[in-house]
Motif scaffolding. Sequence first.
Motif, PDB file in Angstrom:
ATOM      1  N   PHE A 111       0.819  -1.212   0.000  1.00 45.76           N
ATOM      2  CA  PHE A 111       0.000   0.000   0.000  1.00 45.76           C
ATOM      3  C   PHE A 111       0.853   1.263   0.000  1.00 45.76           C
ATOM      4  O   PHE A 111       0.324   2.359  -0.120  1.00 45.76           O
ATOM      5  N   ALA A 112       2.151   1.117   0.158  1.00 43.25           N
ATOM      6  CA  ALA A 112       3.076   2.250   0.141  1.00 43.25           C
ATOM      7  C   ALA A 112       3.703   2.348  -1.254  1.00 43.25           C
ATOM      8  O   ALA A 112       3.828   1.345  -1.955  1.00 43.25           O
ATOM      9  N   HIS A 113       4.084   3.565  -1.643  1.00 43.45           N
ATOM     10  CA  HIS A 113       4.656   3.791  -2.979  1.00 43.45           C
ATOM     11  C   HIS A 113       5.774   4.823  -2.901  1.00 43.45           C
ATOM     12  O   HIS A 113       5.807   5.634  -1.976  1.00 43.45           O
ATOM     13  N   THR A 114       6.648   4.798  -3.885  1.00 41.11           N
ATOM     14  CA  THR A 114       7.804   5.695  -3.879  1.00 41.11           C
ATOM     15  C   THR A 114       7.449   7.125  -4.267  1.00 41.11           C
ATOM     16  O   THR A 114       8.073   8.066  -3.800  1.00 41.11           O
ATOM     17  N   ASN A 115       6.473   7.282  -5.145  1.00 40.34           N
ATOM     18  CA  ASN A 115       6.050   8.627  -5.568  1.00 40.34           C
ATOM     19  C   ASN A 115       4.649   8.544  -6.177  1.00 40.34           C
ATOM     20  O   ASN A 115       4.075   7.458  -6.295  1.00 40.34           O
ATOM     21  N   SER A 116       4.116   9.686  -6.571  1.00 40.60           N
ATOM     22  CA  SER A 116       2.745   9.726  -7.103  1.00 40.60           C
ATOM     23  C   SER A 116       2.622   8.964  -8.425  1.00 40.60           C
ATOM     24  O   SER A 116       1.585   8.349  -8.685  1.00 40.60           O
ATOM     25  N   VAL A 117       3.644   8.976  -9.260  1.00 39.86           N
ATOM     26  CA  VAL A 117       3.600   8.226 -10.523  1.00 39.86           C
ATOM     27  C   VAL A 117       3.500   6.727 -10.227  1.00 39.86           C
ATOM     28  O   VAL A 117       2.702   6.016 -10.851  1.00 39.86           O
ATOM     29  N   THR A 171      14.807  -2.522 -16.921  1.00 35.07           N
ATOM     30  CA  THR A 171      13.707  -1.808 -16.277  1.00 35.07           C
ATOM     31  C   THR A 171      14.021  -0.333 -16.048  1.00 35.07           C
ATOM     32  O   THR A 171      13.387   0.320 -15.234  1.00 35.07           O
ATOM     33  N   ALA A 172      14.999   0.192 -16.759  1.00 30.34           N
ATOM     34  CA  ALA A 172      15.456   1.574 -16.535  1.00 30.34           C
ATOM     35  C   ALA A 172      14.330   2.592 -16.705  1.00 30.34           C
ATOM     36  O   ALA A 172      14.217   3.533 -15.916  1.00 30.34           O
ATOM     37  N   PHE A 173      13.492   2.407 -17.713  1.00 32.25           N
ATOM     38  CA  PHE A 173      12.412   3.376 -17.962  1.00 32.25           C
ATOM     39  C   PHE A 173      11.471   3.456 -16.764  1.00 32.25           C
ATOM     40  O   PHE A 173      11.182   4.537 -16.257  1.00 32.25           O
ATOM     41  N   VAL A 174      11.007   2.306 -16.295  1.00 29.64           N
ATOM     42  CA  VAL A 174      10.085   2.284 -15.154  1.00 29.64           C
ATOM     43  C   VAL A 174      10.799   2.744 -13.885  1.00 29.64           C
ATOM     44  O   VAL A 174      10.228   3.490 -13.080  1.00 29.64           O
ATOM     45  N   ALA A 175      12.037   2.345 -13.703  1.00 29.92           N
ATOM     46  CA  ALA A 175      12.806   2.760 -12.519  1.00 29.92           C
ATOM     47  C   ALA A 175      12.901   4.282 -12.456  1.00 29.92           C
ATOM     48  O   ALA A 175      12.779   4.868 -11.365  1.00 29.92           O
ATOM     49  N   ASN A 176      13.081   4.934 -13.592  1.00 28.66           N
ATOM     50  CA  ASN A 176      13.123   6.400 -13.620  1.00 28.66           C
ATOM     51  C   ASN A 176      11.777   7.002 -13.251  1.00 28.66           C
ATOM     52  O   ASN A 176      11.715   8.026 -12.571  1.00 28.66           O
ATOM     53  N   LEU A 177      10.700   6.379 -13.694  1.00 27.25           N
ATOM     54  CA  LEU A 177       9.363   6.881 -13.375  1.00 27.25           C
ATOM     55  C   LEU A 177       9.052   6.800 -11.882  1.00 27.25           C
ATOM     56  O   LEU A 177       8.461   7.718 -11.315  1.00 27.25           O
ATOM     57  N   ILE A 178       9.428   5.693 -11.266  1.00 28.17           N
ATOM     58  CA  ILE A 178       9.035   5.473  -9.870  1.00 28.17           C
ATOM     59  C   ILE A 178      10.132   5.852  -8.871  1.00 28.17           C
ATOM     60  O   ILE A 178       9.962   5.689  -7.664  1.00 28.17           O
TER      61      ILE A 178
END
Length: 178
Positions: free
Chosen positions: A33-39, A135-142
């Motif tokens: 339920f926790a997340h690194t950022n809003s994206v 996974t670089a693209f997703v890693a940058n997003l999150i």
Amino acid sequence: VVFLLGSPLEAFFEFSRVGLEKGEYWRLITAHFAHTNSVHLILNLAGLFILYLLYGEYTKPRVYAVLFLLLALVVSCNVYLFNPELHFYVGLSGVLHGLFAWGVVQDITHKRKSAYLLLAGLFIKIMHEQLFNDTAFVANLIDARVAIDAHLYGAIGGLSIGIILYFLDSSHKNKERI
């Protein structure tokens, strides 16, 4: 809600290896339920919504919630057991892979031919992540490293639960016919 609590309180919910070793077992569930950022949060909620649209017809919301919690435990326990290098983990991606895999099993049992294509796509995605860790693209997003093993654990968990429930349901139906 967990995301809105902010960093100090959100840390209370994340998967923390040290916390788990101190007996903070709630983290096995709350980490999802926790997340690194809003994206990260928006991507995960969108995935959850889409999966419910695709597969919600197969079960009641209460059972779907139990499936969600069971998959959260499966993912967290496997991350704890098999990824000692992973000290922190947050997000729904492992659970989402599990819900997708469970849904594919439901589609197969309902004789939807597209399910085999979806199963192949899931297998290819998981294998690509495991082999190439691209996974670089997703890693940058999150703003975090993508826990690709969580995807694997979720997919295996979802397939296993789907298959077990299928056989339990088939066994029950066969007993009613006798």
